[in-house]
Design an enzyme around this catalytic site. Structure first.
Site, mmCIF file in Angstrom:
data_model
loop_
_atom_site.group_PDB
_atom_site.id
_atom_site.type_symbol
_atom_site.label_atom_id
_atom_site.label_comp_id
_atom_site.label_asym_id
_atom_site.label_seq_id
_atom_site.Cartn_x
_atom_site.Cartn_y
_atom_site.Cartn_z
ATOM 1 N N ASP A 68 36.690 80.383 -6.675
ATOM 2 C CA ASP A 68 35.637 81.037 -5.893
ATOM 3 C C ASP A 68 36.017 82.466 -5.515
ATOM 4 O O ASP A 68 37.167 82.892 -5.685
ATOM 5 C CB ASP A 68 35.340 80.217 -4.625
ATOM 6 C CG ASP A 68 36.586 79.803 -3.847
ATOM 7 O OD1 ASP A 68 37.692 80.294 -4.168
ATOM 8 O OD2 ASP A 68 36.465 78.998 -2.926
ATOM 9 N N HIS B 48 35.067 71.002 2.744
ATOM 10 C CA HIS B 48 34.630 71.726 1.550
ATOM 11 C C HIS B 48 35.768 71.857 0.550
ATOM 12 O O HIS B 48 36.944 71.887 0.919
ATOM 13 C CB HIS B 48 33.984 73.082 1.880
ATOM 14 C CG HIS B 48 34.888 74.173 2.347
ATOM 15 N ND1 HIS B 48 34.648 74.914 3.488
ATOM 16 C CD2 HIS B 48 36.026 74.689 1.824
ATOM 17 C CE1 HIS B 48 35.585 75.822 3.622
ATOM 18 N NE2 HIS B 48 36.441 75.719 2.638
ATOM 19 N N GLU C 138 30.077 73.733 0.357
ATOM 20 C CA GLU C 138 29.919 73.324 1.743
ATOM 21 C C GLU C 138 29.219 71.964 1.826
ATOM 22 O O GLU C 138 28.611 71.518 0.843
ATOM 23 C CB GLU C 138 29.099 74.389 2.492
ATOM 24 C CG GLU C 138 29.760 75.764 2.552
ATOM 25 C CD GLU C 138 30.913 75.843 3.557
ATOM 26 O OE1 GLU C 138 31.559 74.807 3.848
ATOM 27 O OE2 GLU C 138 31.182 76.956 4.045
ATOM 28 N N ASN D 133 35.856 71.263 7.211
ATOM 29 C CA ASN D 133 34.610 70.488 7.106
ATOM 30 C C ASN D 133 34.535 69.721 5.782
ATOM 31 O O ASN D 133 33.492 69.211 5.422
ATOM 32 C CB ASN D 133 33.389 71.404 7.264
ATOM 33 C CG ASN D 133 33.303 72.444 6.152
ATOM 34 O OD1 ASN D 133 34.142 72.485 5.253
ATOM 35 N ND2 ASN D 133 32.286 73.286 6.206
HETATM 36 C C1 GLP Z 1 38.747 78.625 1.866
HETATM 37 C C2 GLP Z 1 38.747 78.454 0.356
HETATM 38 C C3 GLP Z 1 39.113 77.052 -0.039
HETATM 39 C C4 GLP Z 1 40.357 76.627 0.712
HETATM 40 C C5 GLP Z 1 40.081 76.626 2.189
HETATM 41 C C6 GLP Z 1 41.262 76.122 3.024
HETATM 42 O O1 GLP Z 1 37.555 78.284 2.475
HETATM 43 N N1 GLP Z 1 37.498 78.773 -0.248
HETATM 44 O O2 GLP Z 1 39.333 77.027 -1.443
HETATM 45 O O3 GLP Z 1 40.723 75.348 0.278
HETATM 46 O O4 GLP Z 1 39.796 77.946 2.547
HETATM 47 O O5 GLP Z 1 42.178 77.148 3.231
HETATM 48 P P1 GLP Z 1 43.637 76.950 3.773
HETATM 49 O O6 GLP Z 1 44.419 76.391 2.656
HETATM 50 O O7 GLP Z 1 44.101 78.328 4.167
HETATM 51 O O8 GLP Z 1 43.555 76.017 4.940
#
Ligand code: GLP
Length: 271
Positions: A98, A166, A171, A164
């Site tokens: 993404d 995702h 989402e 949440n």
């Molecule tokens: C973002 C990314 C996700 C990632 C999430 C969690 O929203 N789009 O791909 O998994 O953050 O991030 P973190 O690993 O920093 O908790």
């Protein structure tokens, strides 16, 4: 590293199938046909990165050529392991999950920049694809990216997880048959990701993300989750109902998922 101390749970949908301590590869050969998810408990992200790296090496030995990559803090130690290794990645392809819309690749908050800094500059791949977050051409980009994914089937997809539930930027409410699409980010995601920006107003409100179907098309999936803030999402992912209101629960429909997590993230699993 003494991997015999890892706690490894083999999970059937909605209940534990087997609880064992042991080496990942030994468990893999245990021929438990019904197993759906493997959950490896590690002490911390450094250990998680090392376990993941061992799994990656095994996949590469078995011919993996294309990696699906993720941003966020959770995979960082895994990328560090790759960077420190003497493995040559110049024949591998990567496709990222993404990108924010409205940040160009030179912006330090863009996912492109993150990947360059943390991995690609130090360990170049043959080719590395990320969605382009150009605001004016988002729809064209969606088309382009779906074609890239069709041309480069992913052997091992790396995932983090949002609080949440995702995955990528899919989402809650995203259909499980979704392909790459333009996303309006949840307010909770904007708030969670504000820690990387000077102020919350700077967090983009949209992103381009692989869809859930694209993610599930990967041959194997490796998801990292650390900390209490992920506990609810992980409980739903592993033991909860398969529901579009928790995107990561879609992983129960895949037959080769490994979750690497610490005790906090696993704390709400019913043992
Ligand atoms: C973002 C990314 C996700 C990632 C999430 C969690 O929203 N789009 O791909 O998994 O953050 O991030 P973190 O690993 O920093 O908790």
């Amino acid at each position: 590293m003494d991997s015999s101390k890892y706690k490894l749970f083999l999970k059937k949908i909605n209940r534990f199938h087997l609880t064992k301590i042991g080496l990942y590869h030994i468990m893999k050969e245990s021929k438990t046909e019904e197993l759906i998810m493997k959950v490896i408990q590690v002490d911390n992200p450094i250990e998680g990165g090392k376990v993941a790296f061992d799994i990656l090496k095994e996949k590469l030995e078995n011919g993996a050529k294309t990696l699906g990559l993720a941003t966020g803090s959770s995979p960082l130690e895994f990328y560090q392991q790759i960077v420190e290794s003497d493995l040559d990645f110049s024949s591998l392809t990567s496709v990222n999950l993404d990108e924010y819309v409205g940040l160009d690749g030179d912006n330090p908050q863009s996912y492109r920049y993150f990947m360059q800094e943390n991995l690609f500059n130090k360990k170049p791949f043959k080719e590395s694809f990320l969605p382009r977050g150009d605001k004016d051409h988002a729809e064209e980009e969606v088309e382009r990216y779906n074609q890239i994914l069709a041309d480069h089937p992913v052997d091992l997809q790396i995932l983090g997880i949002g609080r949440n539930g995702h995955i990528g930027f899919n989402e809650p409410g995203t259909p499980f048959d979704s392909q790459t699409h333009l996303v309006d980010l949840d307010q909770s995601t904007i708030e969670a990701n504000a820690r990387f920006f000077d102020k919350i107003e700077d967090v983009p409100t949209q992103a381009i993300s692989m869809g859930i179907k694209n993610i599930l098309d990967a041959k194997s999936i490796l998801l990292f989750a650390y900390g209490q803030s992920k506990a609810e999402a992980i409980a739903g992912t592993v033991e909860g109902p398969v529901t579009e209101s928790l995107p990561a629960s879609s992983l129960q429909n895949h037959d080769d998922v490994i979750i690497i997590a610490d005790a906090e993230a696993l704390s709400l699993l019913k043992k």
